[in-house]
Design a protein around this motif. Structure first.
Motif, PDB file in Angstrom:
ATOM      1  N   TRP A 181       0.849  -1.188   0.000  1.00  0.00           N
ATOM      2  CA  TRP A 181       0.000   0.000   0.000  1.00  0.00           C
ATOM      3  C   TRP A 181       0.885   1.238   0.000  1.00  0.00           C
ATOM      4  N   PRO A 182       1.478   1.577  -1.153  1.00  0.00           N
ATOM      5  CA  PRO A 182       2.440   2.681  -1.199  1.00  0.00           C
ATOM      6  C   PRO A 182       1.828   4.052  -0.882  1.00  0.00           C
ATOM      7  N   LYS A 183       0.526   4.228  -1.067  1.00  0.00           N
ATOM      8  CA  LYS A 183      -0.101   5.524  -0.801  1.00  0.00           C
ATOM      9  C   LYS A 183      -0.531   5.668   0.665  1.00  0.00           C
ATOM     10  N   LEU A 184      -0.505   4.575   1.405  1.00  0.00           N
ATOM     11  CA  LEU A 184      -0.854   4.610   2.822  1.00  0.00           C
ATOM     12  C   LEU A 184       0.269   5.298   3.589  1.00  0.00           C
ATOM     13  N   ARG A 185      -0.097   6.177   4.494  1.00  0.00           N
ATOM     14  CA  ARG A 185       0.932   6.864   5.295  1.00  0.00           C
ATOM     15  C   ARG A 185       1.743   5.837   6.070  1.00  0.00           C
ATOM     16  N   ALA A 186       3.034   6.084   6.164  1.00  0.00           N
ATOM     17  CA  ALA A 186       3.954   5.153   6.811  1.00  0.00           C
ATOM     18  C   ALA A 186       3.551   4.864   8.248  1.00  0.00           C
ATOM     19  N   VAL A 187       3.072   5.877   8.956  1.00  0.00           N
ATOM     20  CA  VAL A 187       2.699   5.680  10.358  1.00  0.00           C
ATOM     21  C   VAL A 187       1.565   4.663  10.483  1.00  0.00           C
ATOM     22  N   TYR A 188       0.639   4.648   9.546  1.00  0.00           N
ATOM     23  CA  TYR A 188      -0.476   3.691   9.604  1.00  0.00           C
ATOM     24  C   TYR A 188      -0.002   2.273   9.303  1.00  0.00           C
ATOM     25  N   ALA A 189       0.913   2.145   8.356  1.00  0.00           N
ATOM     26  CA  ALA A 189       1.476   0.818   8.073  1.00  0.00           C
ATOM     27  C   ALA A 189       2.226   0.313   9.297  1.00  0.00           C
ATOM     28  N   GLY A 190       2.991   1.192   9.930  1.00  0.00           N
ATOM     29  CA  GLY A 190       3.717   0.810  11.136  1.00  0.00           C
ATOM     30  C   GLY A 190       2.787   0.403  12.267  1.00  0.00           C
ATOM     31  N   LEU A 191       1.725   1.175  12.474  1.00  0.00           N
ATOM     32  CA  LEU A 191       0.756   0.841  13.522  1.00  0.00           C
ATOM     33  C   LEU A 191       0.047  -0.483  13.235  1.00  0.00           C
ATOM     34  N   ALA A 192      -0.246  -0.742  11.961  1.00  0.00           N
ATOM     35  CA  ALA A 192      -0.887  -2.012  11.594  1.00  0.00           C
ATOM     36  C   ALA A 192       0.031  -3.193  11.919  1.00  0.00           C
ATOM     37  N   MET A 193       1.324  -3.039  11.637  1.00  0.00           N
ATOM     38  CA  MET A 193       2.264  -4.123  11.942  1.00  0.00           C
ATOM     39  C   MET A 193       2.428  -4.304  13.447  1.00  0.00           C
ATOM     40  N   LEU A 194       2.425  -3.203  14.199  1.00  0.00           N
ATOM     41  CA  LEU A 194       2.485  -3.321  15.663  1.00  0.00           C
ATOM     42  C   LEU A 194       1.227  -3.997  16.209  1.00  0.00           C
ATOM     43  N   ALA A 195       0.079  -3.681  15.628  1.00  0.00           N
ATOM     44  CA  ALA A 195      -1.168  -4.336  16.034  1.00  0.00           C
ATOM     45  C   ALA A 195      -1.107  -5.834  15.749  1.00  0.00           C
ATOM     46  N   TYR A 196      -0.509  -6.197  14.632  1.00  0.00           N
ATOM     47  CA  TYR A 196      -0.338  -7.614  14.304  1.00  0.00           C
ATOM     48  C   TYR A 196       0.562  -8.286  15.342  1.00  0.00           C
ATOM     49  N   GLY A 197       1.655  -7.623  15.725  1.00  0.00           N
ATOM     50  CA  GLY A 197       2.542  -8.170  16.754  1.00  0.00           C
ATOM     51  C   GLY A 197       1.828  -8.341  18.085  1.00  0.00           C
ATOM     52  N   LEU A 198       1.019  -7.350  18.464  1.00  0.00           N
ATOM     53  CA  LEU A 198       0.244  -7.447  19.702  1.00  0.00           C
ATOM     54  C   LEU A 198      -0.763  -8.589  19.621  1.00  0.00           C
ATOM     55  N   THR A 199      -1.394  -8.754  18.474  1.00  0.00           N
ATOM     56  CA  THR A 199      -2.339  -9.849  18.278  1.00  0.00           C
ATOM     57  C   THR A 199      -1.667 -11.200  18.490  1.00  0.00           C
ATOM     58  N   ILE A 200      -0.474 -11.353  17.948  1.00  0.00           N
ATOM     59  CA  ILE A 200       0.261 -12.607  18.130  1.00  0.00           C
ATOM     60  C   ILE A 200       0.539 -12.845  19.618  1.00  0.00           C
TER      61      ILE A 200
END
Length: 144
Positions: free
Chosen positions: A83-102
């Motif tokens: 998702w190149p048009k997605l702001r970097a901060v949102y991509a980062g937060l999504a990955m952190l949410a994935y880590g928390l989910t795990i």
């Protein structure tokens, strides 16, 4: 060398049908469907590794935090390419949410545990992935 002719880069850029390495790279980075497939495939594999009892050896670091770091660098890069048009901060937060989910999924498992240090390693991996992606900016438009 006799018969060896070098074509100046300016001619290559203007010749129809030939692409520069930069143009090829930017075309490759725009293949969002491919990157999304790689991202979701990686997420599934990481989830499986994080929730499975590992009774057999797999290639990994003996220091668990290095595994988290590497995984989240990769996931963040794939998320930014997906998702190149997605702001970097949102991509980062999504990955952190994935880590928390795990970590939440691991908490009730008898052979796994919830770890804040794992989340810190995930976060550092996300930050490194975002920094690495600063080099992959969209190709600038050339004025006619």
């Amino acid at each position: 060398m006799a018969g060896h002719q070098t074509i100046p880069p300016a001619i290559l850029r203007n010749k129809p049908g030939l692409l520069s390495m930069t143009q090829l790279f930017h075309r490759f980075t725009r293949m969002t469907a491919l990157w999304r497939l790689a991202l979701f495939g990686s997420m599934l594999i990481i989830l499986w590794l994080a929730t499975t009892r590992l009774d057999y050896p797999i290639p990994s670091s003996s220091w668990d935090k290095l595994n988290h770091l590497a995984a989240f660098i990769e996931l963040t890069i794939l998320a930014r390419l997906s998702w190149p048009k997605l702001r970097a901060v949102y991509a980062g937060l999504a990955m952190l949410a994935y880590g928390l989910t795990i970590e939440i999924i691991q908490a009730p498992l008898a052979y796994r545990e919830f770890s804040l240090l794992d989340l810190v390693a995930d976060g550092i991996g996300v930050i490194i992935g975002l920094i690495l992606m600063l080099w992959f900016r969209p190709e600038p438009k050339l004025a006619n």
